[in-house]
Design a protein around this motif. Structure first.
Motif, PDB file in Angstrom:
ATOM      1  N   GLY A 131       0.812  -1.211   0.000  1.00  0.00           N
ATOM      2  CA  GLY A 131       0.000   0.000   0.000  1.00  0.00           C
ATOM      3  C   GLY A 131       0.843   1.256   0.000  1.00  0.00           C
ATOM      4  N   ALA A 132       1.930   1.263   0.782  1.00  0.00           N
ATOM      5  CA  ALA A 132       2.815   2.428   0.816  1.00  0.00           C
ATOM      6  C   ALA A 132       3.470   2.653  -0.536  1.00  0.00           C
ATOM      7  CB  ALA A 132       3.877   2.238   1.895  1.00  0.00           C
ATOM      8  N   THR A 133       3.835   1.577  -1.237  1.00  0.00           N
ATOM      9  CA  THR A 133       4.451   1.688  -2.559  1.00  0.00           C
ATOM     10  C   THR A 133       3.478   2.275  -3.564  1.00  0.00           C
ATOM     11  OG1 THR A 133       5.855  -0.238  -2.086  1.00  0.00           O
ATOM     12  CG2 THR A 133       5.619   0.409  -4.389  1.00  0.00           C
ATOM     13  N   ILE A 134       2.242   1.803  -3.544  1.00  0.00           N
ATOM     14  CA  ILE A 134       1.240   2.317  -4.486  1.00  0.00           C
ATOM     15  C   ILE A 134       0.937   3.781  -4.197  1.00  0.00           C
ATOM     16  CG2 ILE A 134      -1.206   2.148  -5.123  1.00  0.00           C
ATOM     17  CD1 ILE A 134      -0.856  -0.904  -4.914  1.00  0.00           C
ATOM     18  N   ALA A 135       0.856   4.142  -2.936  1.00  0.00           N
ATOM     19  CA  ALA A 135       0.565   5.538  -2.586  1.00  0.00           C
ATOM     20  C   ALA A 135       1.659   6.472  -3.087  1.00  0.00           C
ATOM     21  CB  ALA A 135       0.415   5.680  -1.071  1.00  0.00           C
ATOM     22  N   THR A 136       2.917   6.080  -2.962  1.00  0.00           N
ATOM     23  CA  THR A 136       4.012   6.964  -3.368  1.00  0.00           C
ATOM     24  C   THR A 136       4.259   6.936  -4.872  1.00  0.00           C
ATOM     25  OG1 THR A 136       5.584   5.198  -2.806  1.00  0.00           O
ATOM     26  CG2 THR A 136       5.177   6.872  -1.140  1.00  0.00           C
ATOM     27  N   ARG A 137       3.960   5.808  -5.536  1.00  0.00           N
ATOM     28  CA  ARG A 137       4.186   5.724  -6.990  1.00  0.00           C
ATOM     29  C   ARG A 137       3.041   6.304  -7.802  1.00  0.00           C
ATOM     30  NH1 ARG A 137       6.549  -0.218  -8.656  1.00  0.00           N
ATOM     31  NH2 ARG A 137       8.494  -0.142  -7.440  1.00  0.00           N
ATOM     32  N   TRP A 138       1.813   6.009  -7.386  1.00  0.00           N
ATOM     33  CA  TRP A 138       0.660   6.327  -8.211  1.00  0.00           C
ATOM     34  C   TRP A 138      -0.010   7.645  -7.849  1.00  0.00           C
ATOM     35  CZ3 TRP A 138      -1.651   3.572 -12.287  1.00  0.00           C
ATOM     36  CH2 TRP A 138      -1.003   2.375 -12.629  1.00  0.00           C
ATOM     37  N   PHE A 139       0.389   8.248  -6.720  1.00  0.00           N
ATOM     38  CA  PHE A 139      -0.283   9.464  -6.259  1.00  0.00           C
ATOM     39  C   PHE A 139       0.738  10.520  -5.878  1.00  0.00           C
ATOM     40  CE2 PHE A 139      -3.381   6.169  -5.876  1.00  0.00           C
ATOM     41  CZ  PHE A 139      -4.600   6.783  -6.143  1.00  0.00           C
ATOM     42  N   ALA A 140       0.616  11.698  -6.517  1.00  0.00           N
ATOM     43  CA  ALA A 140       1.402  12.856  -6.101  1.00  0.00           C
ATOM     44  C   ALA A 140       0.601  13.696  -5.115  1.00  0.00           C
ATOM     45  CB  ALA A 140       1.777  13.699  -7.326  1.00  0.00           C
ATOM     46  N   ALA A 141      -0.702  13.494  -5.068  1.00  0.00           N
ATOM     47  CA  ALA A 141      -1.594  14.160  -4.114  1.00  0.00           C
ATOM     48  C   ALA A 141      -2.459  13.099  -3.451  1.00  0.00           C
ATOM     49  CB  ALA A 141      -2.473  15.187  -4.835  1.00  0.00           C
ATOM     50  N   ARG A 142      -3.038  13.455  -2.320  1.00  0.00           N
ATOM     51  CA  ARG A 142      -3.940  12.571  -1.559  1.00  0.00           C
ATOM     52  C   ARG A 142      -3.246  11.310  -1.044  1.00  0.00           C
ATOM     53  NH1 ARG A 142      -9.177  13.895  -3.459  1.00  0.00           N
ATOM     54  NH2 ARG A 142      -9.174  16.132  -3.898  1.00  0.00           N
TER      55      ARG A 142
END
Length: 431
Positions: A131-142
């Motif tokens: 989840g942390a990987t997806i949040a940092t790779r796929w999202f620049a906001a939110r």
């Protein structure tokens, strides 16, 4: 490919494919949470069938929690090297294989090998690092909100699975309930195979919230060994006091949640005459509160000082654990505990992930968070065994709950030692 077609269809409706990644990961984590939480339902049936003590069963769960955490930094390196989909599918295959093999176990060493070692490694290959990987790779906001949503899947997994597993176990036995978990993992694996992708560029997109026009940099090429990358990250991060503060507070987080309440609350309720299905429903009620509490925590972590959020989260959790023995285990007392503890169960994750990214940078965030999460699971393993030992030796779980509550109060204080993150300087206006 299905993902490219889906990305194009969503793009026409101004929906970013990153939200599909959140949905797939939510489903995967939800079912994994059911897998991780299931042994809490099976402790008493295993005792009745095989005569194993609480300490013996807890030792297997303790090993699983520890390996689950120690795998996290290596999981981050695996995800970076081999891709999100490949590693997630491999992890699910390992877990299903161990669960199927455990249907025929008769000796406690088999429980330790399968539920402790193999499942610990398999579930640890993704854990919260995915989840942390997806949040940092796929999202620049939110990012905080995204981490909150995906972390809330743990609560939803309890809400969906634990009462169902308890009911199946009571009516048909623990083996049928375990078979149901295997089927659910198969459904999750199919969703991962069809929809999960590594980076936004795989479907021709930029990260959500990235309005730039310059070409995105190519993913960093990593020729080092998995072990070398993980240990090198630990060597560098361990020079920072921020790492040790986050590691210590997450150790307490694991000791006061997964290792204690998730594993031992149901058998402790049985000690006080509360039926297993009703006790599992109590965990499910916590899941309802935690679902909203964790998402709200993600929203708050995007807006407020994450240090103060953690101060309140750990402090309130500690007070709720200290209150539990005084609740008389009445309907009213347990309802109050479920509400306060549930709202706070894993609300600590979004602020911790954000603080990790702030202190160590987005590129290394998943690797450093992997080591911090290892601390979480070391705490969970310690509490899982310690509470089982307390029950076996002192015929009571209560000392373990008092100690966990005191540790939470301690964590709420040391997190304030983290330095405030300096505010970003405003960018100069474009000419």
């Amino acid at each position: 490919m299905i993902s490219n077609w889906l990305a194009a269809a969503l793009g026409r409706r101004n929906i970013h494919y990153g939200w599909v990644m959140v949905g797939v990961t939510f489903l995967t984590a939800l079912i994994s949470a059911g897998t991780v939480g299931a042994p809490g339902v099976f402790i008493v049936p295993l005792q009745k069938e095989f005569g194993w003590s609480t300490a013996e069963i807890s030792s297997a769960l303790s090993i699983r929690f520890i390996l689950f955490g120690l795998m996290a930094p290596f999981a981050a390196a695996l995800l970076n090297r081999y891709g999100l989909r490949n590693v997630t599918l491999a992890a699910q295959l390992i877990v299903v294989s161990a669960l199927v093999a455990s249907l025929g176990m008769t000796q406690v060493w088999q429980l330790i090998a399968l539920w402790g070692v193999v499942i610990g490694i398999g579930t640890g290959m993704t854990a919260l690092v995915l989840g942390a990987t997806i949040a940092t790779r796929w999202f620049a906001a939110r990012r905080g909100l995204v981490v909150g949503i995906m972390t809330a899947s743990v609560a939803t997994g309890q809400l969906v699975f634990l009462p169902l597993l308890a009911s199946l176990t009571e009516r048909y036995g623990w083996r049928l309930a375990l078979g149901f978990v295997c089927i659910a993992l198969g459904v999750s694996a199919l969703a991962v195979l069809l929809a999960m992708r590594d980076r936004p560029s795989d479907v021709g997109l930029r990260p959500f919230g990235d309005e730039g026009t310059a070409p995105l940099p190519a993913p960093p090429v990593n020729h080092g060994s998995i072990t070398g990358v993980a240990l090198g990250t630990l060597r560098d991060a361990s020079k920072s006091s921020a790492f040790w503060i986050l590691f210590a507070t997450f150790f307490v987080c694991g000791a006061s949640t997964n290792g204690l309440v998730q594993v031992h609350l149901i058998p402790m309720c049985l000690d006080f005459g509360i039926p297993q299905v009703q006790a599992a429903s109590l965990l499910a009620a916590m899941g309802i509160f935690d679902f909203f509490g964790t998402i709200m925590s993600g929203w708050l972590s995007d807006r407020y000082d994450n240090r103060y959020l953690l101060f309140w989260y750990y402090g309130l959790r500690g007070l709720s654990l200290i209150f539990l023995p005084f609740s008389d285990f009445s309907f009213y007392g347990l309802s109050v505990f479920a509400m306060f503890y549930g709202l706070d169960w894993i609300a600590t994750v979004p602020p911790t992930v954000r603080l990790t990214a702030q202190k160590f940078g987005p590129e290394r965030a998943n690797l450093v968070f992997g080591w911090i999460f290892a601390g979480h699971q070391l705490g969970a393993g310690t509490a899982a065994f310690g509470a089982g030992f307390s029950r076996t030796v002192y015929q009571s779980y209560l000392p373990a709950f008092f100690i966990a509550g005191a540790l939470c109060v301690f964590a709420s204080l040391i997190v304030l030692a983290l330095s405030r993150q300096p505010k970003a300087e405003p960018k100069p206006a474009m000419a």
